[in-house]
Enzyme design. Structure first.
Site, PDB file in Angstrom:
ATOM      1  N   CYS A   1       0.816  -1.214   0.000  1.00 55.37           N
ATOM      2  CA  CYS A   1       0.000   0.000   0.000  1.00 55.37           C
ATOM      3  C   CYS A   1       0.847   1.260   0.000  1.00 55.37           C
ATOM      4  O   CYS A   1       0.509   2.250  -0.670  1.00 55.37           O
ATOM      5  CB  CYS A   1      -0.950  -0.006   1.191  1.00 55.37           C
ATOM      6  SG  CYS A   1      -0.129  -0.026   2.806  1.00 55.37           S
TER       7      CYS A   1
ATOM      8  N   HIS B   1      -2.026   0.912   7.129  1.00 53.05           N
ATOM      9  CA  HIS B   1      -2.401   1.171   5.740  1.00 53.05           C
ATOM     10  C   HIS B   1      -2.048   2.611   5.383  1.00 53.05           C
ATOM     11  O   HIS B   1      -1.950   3.487   6.241  1.00 53.05           O
ATOM     12  CB  HIS B   1      -3.902   0.931   5.563  1.00 53.05           C
ATOM     13  CG  HIS B   1      -4.344   0.870   4.141  1.00 53.05           C
ATOM     14  ND1 HIS B   1      -3.768   0.041   3.207  1.00 53.05           N
ATOM     15  CD2 HIS B   1      -5.320   1.554   3.473  1.00 53.05           C
ATOM     16  CE1 HIS B   1      -4.361   0.195   2.047  1.00 53.05           C
ATOM     17  NE2 HIS B   1      -5.313   1.119   2.178  1.00 53.05           N
TER      18      HIS B   1
ATOM     19  N   ASP C   1      -8.035   5.313  -2.812  1.00 56.90           N
ATOM     20  CA  ASP C   1      -7.197   4.230  -2.303  1.00 56.90           C
ATOM     21  C   ASP C   1      -6.774   3.319  -3.444  1.00 56.90           C
ATOM     22  O   ASP C   1      -7.582   2.508  -3.932  1.00 56.90           O
ATOM     23  CB  ASP C   1      -7.950   3.427  -1.243  1.00 56.90           C
ATOM     24  CG  ASP C   1      -7.033   2.470  -0.484  1.00 56.90           C
ATOM     25  OD1 ASP C   1      -5.861   2.340  -0.873  1.00 56.90           O
ATOM     26  OD2 ASP C   1      -7.504   1.857   0.494  1.00 56.90           O
TER      27      ASP C   1
END
Length: 696
Positions: free
Chosen positions: A427, A471, A487
């Site tokens: 991520c 994250h 995202d």
């Protein structure tokens, strides 16, 4: 040379107390309790200090068994100086509660080399009790607390063995005595814990040590979060007053990274310096409303708190720091509980972005990643900002990009390598690359770091967010809409956002691959997962209602009782409880003294009989039973034979059969009558002898 060795090893020292002055069993209990007290600090203490403590305590035990000798004064001084030198080299000038506690452990270890007599045992006993209290500064889970209590119990048993080493069954009797003592005192302790007024301390010592803790930091390099994803440690737990949000909506915002320095994202404006102090750990303020949630966060040594979007502060130990972020007033150096509420009307301003803010969120290094810049220019020339965002997300969905915990190294032009060559990352890689492209396309954007997800605890009463839920995502500024969450991970690996990291990494098999001891790694073992969740629930309630039972929580509990109990009433209740406990203790003590007085009266009569035997020419021998003494008395003075035998049988009956207080009084009166009878018999016999005519 031999004389020097004798001096160093302490041989032939006339002033030295013998090594065996402390019973071996008592010393073993003392060493065992020391070992138990070191366990809660094993991950905090340096390895050399733990090894030194083991060697020093082992040296003392070997000296007890006669295999080695304890060092003399000069050798002890040398060992002390060497270890203190190593300690100073390790701490490197840092003085915190952490380093002070480490020095205290070192001092306890050195104390073993001069523990020779019962007096030294008592000194070390009280030092270890203090060490047990120090443990609670660093470990507050219920299992560690139970381990510390077990160590204290071992100390108390060792103390009893020290004072009665040869008493048969002393060990069993010692544990029984401790159990009875706990049963007697536990109700009073619980009542005082609940009702004693929890006032805020006048001063406090921060526990911030400067040591790295597991968790997110204020900088992000491409591989940082993927490394954190191999940890199953708890980050925080959350209880909701209403329904729990869907997994995909559990974005826990922590901090914003808005400045790109080479390959590292960081905060342009660092957190302002705060003077040392303790964060308020109590955020309990009554029952949760339907839109509220409680967060019990593990210590991070940082000021940021984690929250869902559109939240407002409810408890006063957190404050709104702007940009939908929340902060503590002091670093969270211990578990802290705070409360927030979700307010759907708490929307971010979407009208305009100042020129200074626009420049801030468009900042990029002067050079590097030319292909990513070219892609951004191409997209910006064809689409509006919102369409540029959609196009990049479509690129992530449609092309063969992979979400992985085993990303390849990307040392130079990492964004170009990720987007056009490797196409494999975590991520942090994708969030950093997307922000780079958006900024290069003229769209203000920033990286947001926090956690996403959270698994249900036992019974589904709360969520557990762990470090592997860490994250990173992107927020872009769109005219008329304000900051919008984007995202890349949701486009590349939707399973990560919908179900969590375990499901997303199931095919790759990299979930917690470096953490063999974590129960979360073995998700297919239902029994192990159940046991892990049950233990976590016990710890959760322990943290909330015992460790976190502070002033506000106490007032909340008292408000549920009839009568509107406040701080003043709590003071009266506490004083009453203390007075009642003292009254009960006084009555018990008085009864014990009365019983002791009865026993003393019985022993005084027996002592008078011994003196009468001495006066009659029958010396009392050590270890002699009353019956044997009575037989010798009867042989020497036949006139008191029957009375002496009855006296002896009464003494034996008293000592070797269960007797009540009333029976003790009756036995005492009977012995006094027998003693007076023997005195009269001896007197009459003496008078009879004196009246008898003397023959030449």
């Amino acid at each position: 040379m031999s004389r020097l060795v004798d001096v160093l090893l302490g041989r032939n020292r006339r002033s030295e107390v013998p090594i065996d002055a402390i019973p071996g069993t008592a010393l073993l209990w003392l060493i065992g309790s020391f070992a138990l007290l070191l366990l809660p600090q094993w991950n905090r203490l340096p390895w050399w200090l733990i090894a030194a403590c083991v060697v020093l305590a082992g040296w003392r035990w070997l000296a007890q068994s006669g295999r080695v000798r304890l060092p003399g004064r000069w050798l002890r001084t040398g060992i002390m100086l060497v270890l203190i030198g190593v300690y100073l080299g390790t701490v490197q000038g840092r003085f915190t509660v952490d380093t002070a506690a480490s020095f205290f452990v070192l001092a306890v270890g050195l104390k073993w080399l001069e523990t020779r007599s019962a007096r030294d045992f008592y000194v070390l006993f009280f030092i270890l009790v203090y060490l047990a209290a120090v443990n609670f500064l660093f470990q507050q889970d219920i299992l560690w607390a139970l381990l510390t209590f077990a160590a204290i119990a071992c100390l108390l048993v060792g103390l009893q063995v020290l004072n009665a080493p040869d008493l048969p069954g002393s060990l069993k009797a010692g544990w029984k005595r401790l159990g009875l003592l706990m049963v007697k005192t536990l109700p009073v302790v619980v009542l005082l814990f609940v009702f004693f007024p929890r006032m805020a301390p006048l001063w406090s010592v921060p526990l911030v040590s400067g040591e790295a803790r597991s968790g997110i930091s204020d900088t992000m390099r491409p591989g940082d979060i993927s490394n954190l994803a191999q940890s199953s440690e708890r980050a925080f737990r959350v209880s909701f007053g209403g329904s729990i949000p869907e997994y995909r909506d559990r974005y826990w915002r922590g901090l914003i990274l808005d400045y790109l320095d080479g390959e590292t994202w960081r905060q342009r404006d660092r957190e302002p310096f705060q003077r040392p102090g303790r964060v308020a750990v109590d955020g309990g303020i009554g029952a949760l409303a339907s839109n509220q949630y409680d967060v019990l966060m593990e210590p991070t040594d940082q000021r940021w708190a984690f929250s869902l979007e559109n939240s407002i502060a409810v408890s006063d130990n957190v404050f709104d720091a702007g940009e939908d972020l929340f902060r503590f007033r002091r670093p969270a150096d211990s578990p802290v509980r705070y409360r927030l509420a979700i307010d759907p009307g708490q929307t971010r301003p979407g009208s305009e972005l100042t020129q200074a803010a626009r420049q801030r969120y468009l900042q990029l290094p002067g050079e590097g990643n030319p292909r990513a810049r070219a892609l951004a220019s191409e997209l910006a020339g064809q689409y509006s900002p919102a369409q540029v965002v959609n196009e990049l997300m479509q690129r992530f969905r449609n092309e063969e990009y992979y979400y992985t915990l085993r990303p390849p190294a990307m040392p130079n032009d990492g964004v170009d390598t990720l987007l056009f060559e490797a196409q494999r990352g975590f991520c942090a890689h994708y969030a950093g690359a997307a922000t780079f492209v958006f900024r290069a396309a003229g769209i203000p954007s920033r990286v947001v770091v926090g956690y996403q997800g959270g698994d249900a605890g036992a019974g589904g009463d709360y969520l557990i967010v762990r470090q592997y839920d860490a994250h990173a995502w992107v927020e872009v500024w769109l005219e008329g809409r304000g900051w919008v969450r984007v995202d890349p991970t949701a486009a590349i690996a939707p399973d990560r956002i919908e179900f969590g990291l375990r499901e997303a990494m199931a095919e790759e098999g990299s979930f917690l691959e470096n953490n063999l001891t974590s129960p979360q790694r073995y998700g297919d073992l239902a029994v192990l997962q159940w046991a892990s969740l049950q233990l976590d629930r016990i710890n959760y309630h322990w943290q909330r209602w015992v460790v976190g039972y502070q002033g506000q929580s106490q007032m909340n509990l008292m408000s549920r009782l009839p009568g509107g109990i406040g701080m003043k009433e709590l003071g009266y209740i506490t004083a009453g409880l203390v007075g009642f406990a003292l009254l009960v203790a006084g009555l018990v003590s008085a009864l014990s003294m009365t019983r002791g007085a009865r026993q003393d009266g019985f022993r005084r009569v027996v002592g008078s009989w011994h003196r009468l035997c001495e006066q009659a020419g029958v010396p009392v021998r050590s270890g002699e039973t009353p019956v044997v003494l009575a037989e010798r008395m009867a042989e020497a003075r036949p006139s008191v034979a029957e009375s002496a035998r009855i006296f002896a049988r009464t003494v034996n009956s008293h000592y070797y059969s269960p007797a009540s207080a009333r029976q003790t009084d009756e036995d005492t009166r009977r012995l006094r009558r027998l003693l007076k009878t023997m005195k009269r018999q001896l007197k009459r016999n003496q008078e009879t002898v004196s009246r008898m005519p003397k023959h030449d």
